[in-house]
Each structure stands twice: as C-alpha cells, then as structure tokens.
Design an enzyme around this catalytic site. Structure first.
Site, PDB file in Angstrom:
ATOM      1  N   GLU A  61       0.833  -1.206   0.000  1.00 26.63           N
ATOM      2  CA  GLU A  61       0.000   0.000   0.000  1.00 26.63           C
ATOM      3  C   GLU A  61       0.868   1.258   0.000  1.00 26.63           C
ATOM      4  OE1 GLU A  61      -4.023  -1.251   2.375  1.00 26.63           O
ATOM      5  OE2 GLU A  61      -2.148  -1.338   3.491  1.00 26.63           O
ATOM      6  N   SER A  71      35.438  13.188  18.023  1.00 26.13           N
ATOM      7  CA  SER A  71      35.252  11.845  18.553  1.00 26.13           C
ATOM      8  C   SER A  71      35.154  11.911  20.068  1.00 26.13           C
ATOM      9  CB  SER A  71      36.417  10.946  18.145  1.00 26.13           C
ATOM     10  OG  SER A  71      36.537  10.884  16.743  1.00 26.13           O
ATOM     11  N   LEU A  72      34.714  10.806  20.668  1.00 23.55           N
ATOM     12  CA  LEU A  72      34.619  10.734  22.124  1.00 23.55           C
ATOM     13  C   LEU A  72      35.804   9.973  22.692  1.00 23.55           C
ATOM     14  CD1 LEU A  72      30.841   9.815  22.572  1.00 23.55           C
ATOM     15  CD2 LEU A  72      31.902  12.054  22.857  1.00 23.55           C
ATOM     16  N   LYS A 101      25.602   3.701  22.512  1.00 23.26           N
ATOM     17  CA  LYS A 101      26.553   4.153  21.493  1.00 23.26           C
ATOM     18  C   LYS A 101      26.352   3.292  20.245  1.00 23.26           C
ATOM     19  CE  LYS A 101      31.427   5.082  20.538  1.00 23.26           C
ATOM     20  NZ  LYS A 101      31.422   4.368  19.246  1.00 23.26           N
TER      21      LYS A 101
END
Length: 673
Positions: A37, A84-85, A117
């Site tokens: 549909e 970045s971490l 994360k």
C-alpha cells in the site's frame, strides 16, 4: 486551471500521507498500512510529478529513490567540528570521568544524559527554514563528504520540518545504521544473487552511504537516529535531554533507550541495564555514551585535544575471542549454496558457547586462508551467526594445509559449480539433492510454475520427512492412501491434490522450464527460451553459444543452463517426469527478425479482443520483445482503455502509440515481409 489546482492539492496530500506513514513506521513502530500500500502511494506521487514536473519539490518523498551517479563527493567544512569521544574501557575509567567532571564544575553530584553508542556512521544534517539542504559524513572532524543525495534516500530522515524559530538554521547530528534483521535480509539477498556478503551491519551501512550512485543507497535498508545538534542559534535549550525531546517532536528518530541519571552510581546502573539488553536491541551497539546534561556546563567544560571533556563512551568488552580450528566442514543450503563452516574448540563469546563459525564462501575462505589447526579470532554480536574474523598467522602450525572445497556435493554427489563472477559455489543437482529438496518441490509446484494447487509448505514438509517424495517426479506417483494418511489431509483434500497433479501434467513448455529451478532463469527468460527453441530437447542440447542466441541470454545465464542440463541427476529427473506423463506442446523455433527489425513494445490499459497476456504472446511470437516500463528504448506503446501513466510517459518521450487494431496491422506486416 482547476485541473492543475486539483493535481497540486493531490500531490501535497500524497506527500503528507507518505511522510506520515514514514513517521509511524520509523518513529512510532506502529505502521498502519502494508509495504504494498505504501508503494502504491509513492508510485501515484511519482507518476503525478512525472506528468507535471512543476509539482516536484525538494522535500518530496520521491526524492528518496536516488539520483544520477556522482563523479566524486564534494568536501564540506563543518561549522562546528564533529569530534570523537574519549573511551572508558572499564568501571575505574568511568569513575575517573565523573570525578574530573565534578572537580571541574565544583559539584558534589552531576546529572548526565545517557544513551547507547550506536555502531554506525556519524553524519550531520543541515536544514534551512525547515528544509533539508545538505548532509555530510564526519570525515576528519573538520571536514567531511557531501552525501546529500544518499541521505535523501534514508526514509527515517525528515526532508521537511515544522516551520519554527529553531528550524530556520539547524544542524542535526546522528548516526546512520542498519538494523540486525535488515542486515540479515540484505545478506540473504546477496547470497541468493551470488554476490559478496557484508561482514557486519556497520560496514554495510557505511558502504551504502558512500555509494556514488544514490540509487544503490536507496536499495540499502538504512536508518537514522539523532543524538544531538551541532548548530542551532537562538534555540534556547537548557539540557541535552531537552534537545533530544525537541528533535523527536520535529520528526527525528531518537533512541528510546536514552535516560537521564544522577552521579556515577546512576551511570553504572544504566551501563549494566543496557548491557543486559544488548543482544535484544534491534541494532548493534559497542557501548553507552555519558554526557553532562546541562548545556551551559558542557560549554564550561569545553574540549581537550579532539574530544569533549563533558562526554565519554563507556565501552563494553569486545565480543571477540580466540580459539582453535578443529576441522572444516561443508554445508549445503536449500538453494544449493556450498558454505564452509569451521568446527571450533568451544569458546564463550557474545553470551554463548560457540562451537562452529561460518566461513561464508570459497572466496572468503581463500581471502582469510583459514586452515585446520589455526588459531582464529571469532566474533558473535547479538543473534548474528558466529564468524571467523581473522587468523593469527604467527600461531599457525607448520603442517597446516590450505582447505579446498569438494568438487562433488557432500550430500548428493552432484558436481559443485561456481560462475566466474560469483562468490558462492553451488551444488548443481537442484532437482535431486536432498538438501535442496523442499525448496525445489515448492518452486516446482508454484503458481507461476506447474501451478499444483494444494501443494503447500506444510504438505511438502511431510512428504519429504516421510521420504514419500525425493524429486518432483515422485509427486506424480503419490496414491490416495499415502496422501490421506498425512496430517490435515482428509479424503477430499487428497482427492483434490491428485486432481491438481493430473491437471499439471498438461503443462506449457515455458512453465516447465521455469519450474525446473535453473539458476538465473526466471519467468521471462523461461518464456524466451521456450519461444526461441520451441522444444525441450533442443534446449537441453544447445551449447553456450547457441543459448546466447536466445533473447536476453548472456554468458552467465547460458552457463547456468548448461551446468544444469550437464548434471546427469537433473536429466534423470526430467526423464522420469516425462515418463510420468508430464507433457507440453512443442513448436518450431521462433523466427529471428532480420537485424534491426526486432521492436520493443509496452502494453498498458485494457484491450478489447484479447488479454494483455495474449497480446504479449502474439508480439513475442513475431520475435519482438515486451517490456514492463516505458523508456527511450521503447518503440511502441500499445494502449487500451483506461491507460495510465505509461501512456503519458510515451507522449512525453514522443514514442509511437498504437491501439489494438494498429498492433494487429503492424504484426500482420511482419508476416508478409
């Protein structure tokens, strides 16, 4: 004018409806309509925009199907670096993070926003006045690649936001990823197509997003989750939790597993709770992220080197372990795929004890060069089948020998074959091999093949498991007593099935060819082969060069056909089918039109004197081709009553349009040439 107004209103209504269903599916997990549909709505909008290009808008859902390929990705500079971490690899490092934050802020306890994360690809999305205008990868943090056309194909990314002060100039950051179940379905399609499988969901998502042809990206089941903003002047948000709540209001998917916690004890409880649910999450994660919740405190803490001081990624232990390969076995799948599997010294990884790991296919086996006696690294993430990631070559025994796939199927003894451009080797005994038996029978009995009504999956399971049927030929020797004795098969049902089997004996050649299950031979190719050769024996005797003379049969298809008929087991089953009374009408090979005389037709609408199937057969009997869509290669469109978008497309391209009488007159001219 009124018509144009109606079309404009309909286009806008369709856009709203399609995006509403996107939101229900991707954000609320509460779809209201089926995929078919949804496709009908999208197709109607595409047809409307094709007929009226002035209605096309940059935020239209039709822009999600992909755009022409790029030569290269332009570079984009991030207004705010995408950093970045830092990682916390254990509890002590998580505690050290909390201590540094408290000391820098002079607080006894700090509230944190915590969230999983994602194991995907970080991206940024830029909106101007609520319209998505540009998207980019992280790159080196300062600049990334402009992948806007690809990101438009990701249905969970909103193309238009509600007009508001905080959407006038908004940069949203998040992750593109792939759900585990979508990844498995993608790899299943890759296997069936004989193409290389993807190693993990992250690689599949990253590779999909970095395709220069966004039409390829559109076929990858990519999803997006927002986890923050990079630029939102004047938004007035006070906490990270408020940011995520607002992004969700705007239509962005935001992780439901996010939480706000207090202090190190709250962080560690969250880490443990998500870790316990990790295998049941629909996506892969490799840790959780802690962020100081107050935005003014984030600003005060600032950054160090290439990472923020206010956030850290607390990683989970790797779901990889080393173990020894005790042996290598070969498994045969239901489609004949030959898969090497390493038997391992039992090792606990990813929450379970693993004793076997897939080596995927011959190409991967050679690339990794896995040998009996090797020490290998094994990965298992969530419910993903364990796999060998790499070999520790420094630990390889001197006597270890390369493994070679067998030349004969270990189940039935048929030849193992592999196309030159395929990664997967396969058993060629499709009609005979017990490992492929159920699949071969179901395909043989299918509605578009032999059309044996009543022969469904449950019944086939019983027939195979009770060893009543080994090949399709055995179906025609079943007795009323045998069938009536099966579960859920009363006397009447058994009689009906026997009647269906008797009717199926009067076959059509093209259906019989399709029913054989020859790899790479679908309905259209089976029809072309039947028309071109006119008889099965001529087809079975044709070499690869003769096969390639048939319409749309290239080297790969020709090789598949030749390999199938070269297998004695398959020829024996065909002989037994004929002996059982399965027969069809044969005819002289179809005439081959003079060079340049073959034409491409497209049928649309309802014809008066014949069905579209009859029209197709008539056209193809003259050596021409019937296509499903109108393109620049189309020579004629045959239009009956209630013709739709194909007729409009033909007029746009200036393609000749015929009615039924015109078609018959044209084909009559072929006879007199």
């Amino acid at each position: 004018m009124a018509a144009n107004r109606r079309q404009s209103l309909r286009a806008e209504a369709l856009r709203r409806e399609i995006e509403r269903h996107n939101r229900l599916y991707y954000l609320e997990d509460a779809p209201e309509i089926t995929d078919a549909e949804y496709d009908r709505l999208l197709r109607e909008l595409m047809d409307l925009e094709a007929r009226h290009p002035e209605l096309l808008a940059p935020d239209s859902p039709t822009q999600r199907v992909g755009a022409p390929p790029l030569a290269a990705f332009p570079e984009v500079s991030h207004r705010t670096p995408m950093l970045s971490l830092s990682n916390a690899l254990d509890e002590d490092e998580a505690r050290a993070f909390d201590r540094r934050v408290r000391e820098a802020l002079g607080e006894e306890e700090v509230a944190y926003a915590a969230e999983p994360k994602f194991d995907g690809l970080a991206i940024s999305l830029n909106y101007r006045d609520g319209i998505f205008v540009q998207g980019a990868t992280r790159g080196d943090g300062a600049a990334g690649e402009d992948v806007t056309p690809n990101l438009r194909t990701v249905r969970s990314i909103p193309l238009r936001l509600d007009a508001a002060a905080d959407t006038a100039d908004l940069e949203v950051r998040g992750e593109v990823l792939m759900y585990r179940e979508d990844f498995e379905r993608l790899n299943s399609r890759q296997r069936e197509a004989g193409e290389r499988e993807f190693v993990n969901p992250r690689n599949a998502a990253a590779g999909g997003l970095r395709q220069l042809d966004s039409r390829i990206t559109a076929r990858r089941p990519l999803r997006f989750f927002a986890y923050g903003v990079g630029h939102a002047p004047g938004a007035g948000w006070r906490t990270h939790a408020e940011v995520l709540d607002r992004l969700q209001e705007l239509g962005f998917p935001v992780c439901a597993e996010r939480a706000t916690v207090r202090g190190i004890d709250g962080l560690l409880r969250y880490y443990a709770e998500i870790g316990a649910r990790r295998d049941r999450l629909p996506y892969a994660i490799d840790g959780v992220v802690y962020k100081v919740n107050r935005l003014d405190w984030q600003e005060k803490l600032g950054f160090v080197s290439r990472a923020p001081r206010f956030a850290v990624a607390h990683k989970y232990p790797a779901e990889e372990q080393a173990t020894e390969v005790l042996g290598i076995d070969v498994q045969v799948g239901r489609t004949g795929a030959i898969t090497p599997v390493a038997r391992l010294r039992p090792v606990f990884v990813g929450g379970v004890t693993v004793t076997n790991a897939t080596l995927h296919n011959e190409e991967e086996l050679r690339r990794k060069d896995v040998r009996v006696g090797d020490t290998v690294v094994v990965r298992r993430a969530g419910d993903v089948i364990p796999e060998v990631v790499s070999v520790r070559l420094e630990a390889r025994p001197a006597a270890a020998q390369p493994f070679r796939l067998p030349l004969q199927c270990p189940v039935c003894g048929s030849a193992v074959v592999r196309g030159g451009d395929e990664a997967i080797a396969r058993c060629s005994g499709g009609l005979f091999c017990p490992a492929q038996r159920k699949q071969a029978l179901l395909h043989f009995a299918g509605r578009r093949a032999m059309d044996i009504e009543g022969l469904g999956e449950r019944l086939v399971d019983q027939l195979v498991e009770r060893d009543l049927v080994r090949t399709p030929a055995d179906l025609f020797s079943l007795s009323l007593e045998q069938l009536a004795g099966l579960e859920r098969m009363a006397q009447k049902s058994a009689e009906n099935l026997l009647a269906a089997l008797a009717q199926a004996k009067q076959a059509r050649l093209e259906r019989f060819i399709f029913a054989l299950g020859i790899r790479n031979v679908g309905e259209a190719t089976a029809r072309d082969l039947a028309r071109h050769f006119g008889g099965l024996d001529r087809l079975m005797a044709a070499d690869e060069a003769a096969l390639q003379a048939a319409p749309d049969v290239g080297p790969v298809v020709a090789r598949s056909i030749r390999q199938f008929f070269d297998e004695p087991h398959n020829r024996d089953v065909i002989r037994k089918l004929r002996e059982a009374g399965v027969a069809w009408e044969e005819h002289a090979p179809a005439p081959i039109p003079p060079a340049g005389a073959a034409r491409v037709f497209v049928l649309t609408g309802t014809l008066e004197r014949m069905s579209r199937d009859q029209a197709r057969e008539l056209i193809e009997s003259r050596g021409h081709k019937v296509a499903g869509a109108v393109s620049k290669k189309t020579d004629y469109v045959v239009a009956g009553a209630d013709a739709g978008g194909k007729l409009a497309r033909a007029r746009e391209l200036g393609i000749a349009v015929l009615d039924e009488a015109g078609l018959l007159q044209l084909l009559k001219g072929d006879e007199t040439r």
